[in-house]
Design a protein around this motif. Structure first.
Motif, PDB file in Angstrom:
ATOM      1  N   THR A 216      -1.346  82.524  12.918  1.00 51.55           N
ATOM      2  CA  THR A 216      -2.784  82.302  12.758  1.00 51.55           C
ATOM      3  C   THR A 216      -3.361  83.068  11.569  1.00 51.55           C
ATOM      4  N   GLN A 236       7.305  67.147  11.860  1.00 53.00           N
ATOM      5  CA  GLN A 236       7.084  65.949  12.642  1.00 53.00           C
ATOM      6  C   GLN A 236       7.991  64.810  12.185  1.00 53.00           C
TER       7      GLN A 236
ATOM      8  N   ASN B  41     -15.772  74.722  11.545  1.00 47.33           N
ATOM      9  CA  ASN B  41     -15.763  73.622  10.580  1.00 47.33           C
ATOM     10  C   ASN B  41     -17.124  72.945  10.449  1.00 47.33           C
ATOM     11  N   TYR B 343       5.121  76.327  22.639  1.00 46.82           N
ATOM     12  CA  TYR B 343       4.588  75.836  21.371  1.00 46.82           C
ATOM     13  C   TYR B 343       5.715  75.277  20.497  1.00 46.82           C
ATOM     14  N   GLY B 347       5.551  71.833  22.204  1.00 43.68           N
ATOM     15  CA  GLY B 347       4.217  71.740  21.612  1.00 43.68           C
ATOM     16  C   GLY B 347       3.162  71.336  22.643  1.00 43.68           C
ATOM     17  N   GLU B 355       1.362  71.504  28.693  1.00 48.60           N
ATOM     18  CA  GLU B 355       0.349  72.323  28.029  1.00 48.60           C
ATOM     19  C   GLU B 355      -0.135  73.427  28.968  1.00 48.60           C
ATOM     20  N   TYR B 362      -5.199  77.783  22.046  1.00 50.15           N
ATOM     21  CA  TYR B 362      -4.816  77.817  20.631  1.00 50.15           C
ATOM     22  C   TYR B 362      -5.244  76.533  19.929  1.00 50.15           C
ATOM     23  N   LYS B 363      -5.013  75.384  20.588  1.00 50.53           N
ATOM     24  CA  LYS B 363      -5.367  74.111  19.966  1.00 50.53           C
ATOM     25  C   LYS B 363      -6.875  74.003  19.763  1.00 50.53           C
ATOM     26  N   PHE B 366      -7.774  76.871  16.947  1.00 48.66           N
ATOM     27  CA  PHE B 366      -7.273  76.815  15.574  1.00 48.66           C
ATOM     28  C   PHE B 366      -7.005  75.408  15.050  1.00 48.66           C
ATOM     29  N   ALA B 367      -6.916  74.406  15.938  1.00 44.84           N
ATOM     30  CA  ALA B 367      -6.778  73.041  15.433  1.00 44.84           C
ATOM     31  C   ALA B 367      -8.157  72.381  15.355  1.00 44.84           C
ATOM     32  N   GLN B 368      -8.984  72.572  16.401  1.00 47.49           N
ATOM     33  CA  GLN B 368     -10.332  71.994  16.369  1.00 47.49           C
ATOM     34  C   GLN B 368     -11.353  72.992  15.828  1.00 47.49           C
ATOM     35  N   THR B 369     -10.915  74.205  15.546  1.00 46.65           N
ATOM     36  CA  THR B 369     -11.768  75.324  15.104  1.00 46.65           C
ATOM     37  C   THR B 369     -13.027  75.474  15.957  1.00 46.65           C
TER      38      THR B 369
END
Lengths: 277, 404
Positions: A216, A236, B41, B343, B347, B355, B362-363, B366-369
């Protein structure tokens, strides 16, 4: 009596051998795969024990094209730095906790224990923002938040070790006119050296293995440590198991050496941290 | 033991500072995040705004472009009246800009200033709309969007109080993640305890092989979890994974491809990998505990006529209980916080079937902020961890504080 004893031996032998097989087989298989060509891994040769056309190509690609050496270097920097500053900081406070009487000592110990139980995810977000603000993302400053994982453990193991050193030695040193710092460096430290060394090894392994904070806080591949770099080998779109195996084999070697050299210290560190003697 | 003076505190100070900055402050901060709709974002939500704020940089930039575009379109505007209005708007924009000139980033503004900006936006919007309907402008598409940015530079408060927590109850995914985390924790810790205890008992009696077993046990524990997970993902993969192949031959899965692609298969795979990695650690901890039990106890028991089974339940288990509880507590917490293993191995897939709470958090973060909602999930985990620890310490009597 004789036959029952022999049966016991056989049972033990079988259990131990099965166990050893289960522990070692994954490494063994990955090691074999690292010498296979892509065609063999995905073709009919996938389950052959001895590679048909042994090749070093996987190793060459991993070492010279995928920059695994850079991640090993990063890991060494990060793990060494963490170990050094954590040991220094933890030694001082563990000494105070073990030797002095002060108010709030139990609160401090409880706090240290509680921190070791925190879900790591809870500190990741705020620390990300902190690093963003001070422009520390993608740098070796990542060793600072590594303290959440390593510091409580180090203090805990060291307190256990310091408690085992008799106080009489220090008292006589004090009577001879030694300062607290001198007592620490001349008496306690040499006596505690095995414990400190054990703690250092455990801290080193813990920071070598850290994953979440690096992925991170250091998204730039330049700063990836070994665990993060290796997880990015599987994308992927392509899964090059040959390269993955070669990388696994390479990065397991340092761990293997540490374990072979220092297993006694590691076991003593693990058991003093978790289990009472 | 002597009382600690000022100098003694200096010994503890670095630890306190480091723990304070990198462990305690982030927890408080995470807790604060949970009350805000905090998304990195989204320009209007990328901070914690209890009251309204004003994005001076955005405003300055926007007004510059609006004036510039209007200037370029002047030739297309025919009527005198419209031209006057455009000049007036440009004047107003300039005046507003002067006020915030030199200000950068997000600043506080007064109510008055805010209504002024809103008024400016309204009149600019009307003007652009009427111009667009009358004439063919060069910037006919860009101007309306740009004008809206004037309004966007006023940032409303994103304080939402407990609304985020309410979302938890309607979020299906968090329920699934919680269920997965619990099943993963219970199953993997159960297998680790049973196998680890059995192994420790065997090793405690075995006269040979202790050294080599210890070495072999430490390697899975010592290698990075991410590396172990990647290794297992190779062994489990459908086309060339030997373990998947073996499971197919043994009839455990109908097709080796289905191992990681079906929910239960993937879930069992993560548990198997975790058990492989941590059973040896458990066994070593319990072995240390076993070696502290005096042999004379067993001798006395056998003289009194107790069998092997009876002495296991009457001597071994009670005396090993403290070791088991401490090892269980740490393993349970570790399993509950599991991240790297899942992870890297699955994943969280297939379709969220593996999950866990940390993966979901985390998703989201850090993925959707979405730091606000992500922090709520993390807080939820925090509470669960605290409950687990309290259960172990208070009700089962795990004693962590030994000498102190």
């Amino acid at each position: 009596m004789q036959t029952s004893k022999r049966n016991l031996w056989i049972t033990f032998g079988v259990v131990v051998i099965c166990y050893l097989f289960a522990m070692v087989f994954p490494f063994f298989w990955v090691f074999i795969t690292s010498f296979k060509t892509s065609g063999e891994i995905f073709g009919t040769g996938a389950f052959r024990v001895i590679p048909e056309n042994p090749t070093f190509q996987n190793y060459l690609t991993i070492l010279f094209e995928k920059g695994i050496l850079n991640s090993i270097k990063n890991s060494l920097i990060v793990a060494t730095t963490t170990t050094i500053y954590i040991i220094v900081v933890a030694t001082f406070s563990a000494y105070a906790i073990s030797r002095f009487h002060f108010r709030g000592k139990n609160i401090l110990l409880g706090l240290i224990l509680a921190v070791s139980m925190f879900p790591q995810m809870i500190i990741t977000g705020p620390v990300y923002n902190l690093f963003l603000h001070f422009k520390l993302l993608n740098s070796f400053a990542v060793v600072l938040p590594y303290s959440t994982i390593t510091l409580p453990m180090a203090v805990w193991i060291l307190v256990t070790h310091f408690n085992q050193i008799p106080t009489a030695l220090e008292e006589s040193a004090k009577m001879d006119g030694a300062t607290t710092f001198q007592t620490l460096s001349k008496i306690i430290f040499p006596l505690a050296a095995p414990g400190v060394f054990t703690t250092a090894i455990i801290t080193f392994i813990a920071s070598w293995n850290e994953f979440l904070l690096t992925i991170t806080l250091n998204p730039n591949p330049e700063y990836h440590t070994v665990p993060v770099a290796i997880s990015f080998l599987r994308t992927q779109f392509e899964i090059l198991w040959g390269q993955v195996s070669a990388a696994t084999a390479i990065v397991t070697i340092p761990t293997l050496i540490i374990v072979l050299l220092f297993q006694r210290q590691i076991v003593s560190g693990l058991t003093s941290g978790g289990v009472k003697e | 033991m002597q009382k600690m003076g000022f100098k003694g505190w200096l010994f503890v100070l670095p630890t306190l500072l480091i723990i304070g900055i990198f462990s305690l402050w982030p927890v408080i901060q995470s807790f604060t995040y949970t009350f805000f709709d905090y998304r990195l974002n989204d320009q209007q939500k990328a901070g914690l705004y209890v009251s309204e704020r004003f994005n001076a940089s955005l405003f300055n930039e926007t007004q510059m472009y609006v004036s510039m575009f209007l200037e370029e379109d002047l030739a297309n505007i025919k009527s005198e009246e419209d031209l006057n209005q455009v000049t007036q708007l440009k004047k107003d924009l300039m005046a507003a800009d002067k006020q915030f000139n030199g200000q950068k980033g997000v600043i506080k503004i007064s109510k008055q200033e805010k209504s002024k900006i809103e008024h400016l936006h309204k009149s600019a919007k009307e003007l652009v709309h009427s111009l667009n309907s009358k004439y063919e402008l060069i910037h006919k598409d860009d101007l309306p969007a740009l004008v809206d940015d004037l309004q966007n530079s006023v940032i409303p408060s994103n304080f939402i109080g407990l609304k985020g927590y309410k979302q938890v109850f309607t979020d299906n995914r968090i329920g699934i993640a919680l269920r997965n985390t619990f099943s993963f924790t219970v199953l993997s810790v159960f297998f680790e305890l049973v196998l680890g205890l059995g192994l420790a008992l065997v090793l405690n009696k075995a006269m040979f092989g202790q050294g080599i077993v210890r070495t072999a046990s430490l390697i899975p524990w010592a290698i990075p979890t991410a590396v172990a997970a990647l290794m297992w993902s190779y062994l489990f993969n459908g086309s060339s994974g030997i373990v998947a192949h073996f499971f197919e031959a043994a009839g455990l899965v109908d097709k080796s491809q289905n191992l990681l692609l079906s929910g239960p298969g993937a879930f069992a795979s993560t548990i198997l990998a975790d058990v492989w990695k941590t059973t040896p650690y458990m066994a070593l901890l319990l072995l240390a505990g076993l070696q502290n039990i005096s042999h004379s106890l067993y001798e006395a028991a056998s003289i009194d006529g107790a069998g092997k089974v009876k002495s296991f339940f009457k001597i071994t288990l009670p005396l090993l209980k403290p070791s088991i509880l401490v090892a269980l507590l740490f393993r349970t917490l570790d399993a509950f916080r599991v991240f790297d293993l899942i992870y890297v191995l699955t994943g969280g897939g297939p379709g969220g079937e593996t999950e866990t709470l940390s993966i979901y958090a985390y998703k989201v973060m850090f993925a959707q902020t979405n730091f606000g909602y992500g922090s709520i999930i993390v807080m939820f985990m925090f509470v669960c961890v605290a409950i687990i620890a309290i259960l172990f310490v208070k009700f089962l009597g795990a004693n962590l504080m030994e000498k102190n």
